[in-house]
Scaffold this active site. Structure first.
Site, PDB file in Angstrom:
ATOM      1  N   MET A  85       6.139   4.349 -10.784  1.00  0.00           N
ATOM      2  CA  MET A  85       4.721   4.292 -10.435  1.00  0.00           C
ATOM      3  C   MET A  85       4.256   5.584  -9.774  1.00  0.00           C
ATOM      4  O   MET A  85       3.134   6.046  -9.997  1.00  0.00           O
ATOM      5  CB  MET A  85       4.468   3.115  -9.499  1.00  0.00           C
ATOM      6  N   GLU A  86       5.104   6.165  -8.947  1.00  0.00           N
ATOM      7  CA  GLU A  86       4.683   7.304  -8.139  1.00  0.00           C
ATOM      8  C   GLU A  86       4.659   8.619  -8.906  1.00  0.00           C
ATOM      9  O   GLU A  86       3.754   9.429  -8.700  1.00  0.00           O
ATOM     10  CB  GLU A  86       5.587   7.445  -6.907  1.00  0.00           C
TER      11      GLU A  86
END
Length: 407
Positions: A137-138
């Site tokens: 996600m990051e």
């Protein structure tokens, strides 16, 4: 413990905005880094900051090394002042979080780093699929970490003054990282707002939670080897209260006539109570104790949340983000897609309609960058180009009428 992401919309959203591509039109961090510009006022501010930094234990040699190639970045100020208040629906957010590309790459990384991830789990008590989900996600598994020089970005934002005290605090923390020898200033890159490395820590969070998992004497969350970054995220989650062996939550099916007044975080019940009310696990198996939410209303997918969901919120206090981490982690471990479906959007289109629209636009020569059913910048541009070519009013908005024209 202070959340590392309360300070700016851009950083709050970076779990997706920094790493979403395809139809959503997100940035991949491959553009050239911003250029330094001459600014006498910035130079005067920096002279004053040197004295303040010295009073906080930053040595002259650290300052000189950090600012040898640093300076004022007008592009950073422009980005900070022109943030768009933009909120994706839960449906869009989860479609992005569980895109085919993110799942495929995540499963490859999960398998390739299984040994490291198991060692991290053994030390910090956070499961491999959960740590991998944060990574995905990051920064899209390290492929989109950002290439903005962090010292220049933070100094620019501290000088600009809109949230000057906060960014000066982050700048001083960044200099402490340099002074400790964890990273050379020219390698300290990240987002324009100062989020760094594989899992996008801001400097104060780095100082608090980053670990040297490889044992080489450096807490290197930027390295091609993501071990330190992944272990640092696990350390963060451990200290945020993550309970090993407890799921973050699960998708549930609500019975007909379910009382919507029972929904909401903070309205927890035991697994037995939920079961007695007719709630069942969408993927089968038993329930957990916790609260149930249905972010897009009754009839849309619902989720039973445990205390581990709250731990994810300590990393990023956005409900959609935490749902994205949870559902992505389940898929990486081998779980299936959501059982429930979201209804038509405000234009009357379902996800299948939007995907068909993207496929037909691309086939007609108007590239949408993918067909995930999320109407982002590239899809809007393709719609606009099609509308202009057909002599239609150019709105960039999807519609069933537009889809009918393409069929």
């Amino acid at each position: 413990m202070i959340s590392r992401r309360f300070f700016t919309l851009a950083v709050l959203a970076s779990g997706l905005s920094a790493c979403v591509g395809g139809a959503t039109g997100g940035g991949g961090g491959t553009s050239a880094p911003p250029r330094i510009a001459v600014n006498p006022a910035f130079d005067a501010w920096l002279s004053g900051y040197r004295d303040r930094a010295a009073g906080r234990g930053i040595t002259a040699s650290t300052m000189n090394a950090a600012f040898r190639h640093a300076g004022y970045l007008p592009e950073v100020v422009e980005k900070d002042r022109n943030q768009t208040e933009f909120t994706r629906t839960t449906e869009d957010y989860l479609n992005i979080a569980m895109s085919d590309e993110r799942l495929s790459m995540g499963r490859q990384k999960y398998a390739a780093l299984s040994g490291v991830l198991r060692a991290i789990e053994s030390r910090y008590g956070v499961e491999p699929h959960v740590v991998t989900a944060f990574w995905g996600m990051e920064s899209f598994y390290g492929t989109r970490q950002g290439n903005v020089p962090v010292v220049s970005a933070l100094a620019t934002l501290a000088f600009d003054g809109r949230r000057g005290a906060f960014f000066e605090q982050q700048l001083t923390a960044a200099l402490r990282i340099v002074q400790a020898g964890d990273i050379a200033p020219d390698r300290m890159t990240g987002s324009w707002a100062g989020a760094m490395g594989h899992t996008q820590f801001i400097p104060t969070s780095f100082l608090e939670y980053a670990v040297d998992f490889t044992g080489d004497g450096h807490r290197d969350i930027w390295s091609d080897d993501p071990s330190d970054a992944l272990a640092s995220t696990a350390n963060y989650m451990k200290r945020a209260g993550w309970v090993h062996g407890l799921p973050w939550g699960m998708e549930v099916i609500l019975p007909a006539g379910f009382d919507g007044g029972l929904l909401g975080r903070g309205k927890g019940r035991s697994a037995a109570e939920w079961s007695g009310l007719g709630v069942r696990a969408a993927q089968g198996g038993g329930l957990q104790s916790g609260s149930i939410i249905a972010p897009m209303g009754m009839g849309s997918p619902a989720f039973l949340l445990t205390q581990n969901f709250n731990a994810i919120l300590r990393y990023n206090n956005a409900e959609n983000y935490a749902l994205g981490i949870g559902t992505l982690s389940d898929r990486l471990r081998g779980g299936g897609p959501l059982v429930g479906t979201f209804g038509p959007d405000k234009s009357g289109m379902t996800k299948a309609d939007r995907q068909e629209l993207q496929q037909r636009l691309t086939a007609a020569g108007y590239d949408t960058g993918g067909h995930d059913g999320v109407i982002g910048a590239k899809t809007k541009s393709a719609i606009s180009a099609f509308q202009a070519a057909r002599g239609l009013a150019v709105t960039g908005e999807p519609s069933l009428q537009l889809l009918a024209m393409l069929r």
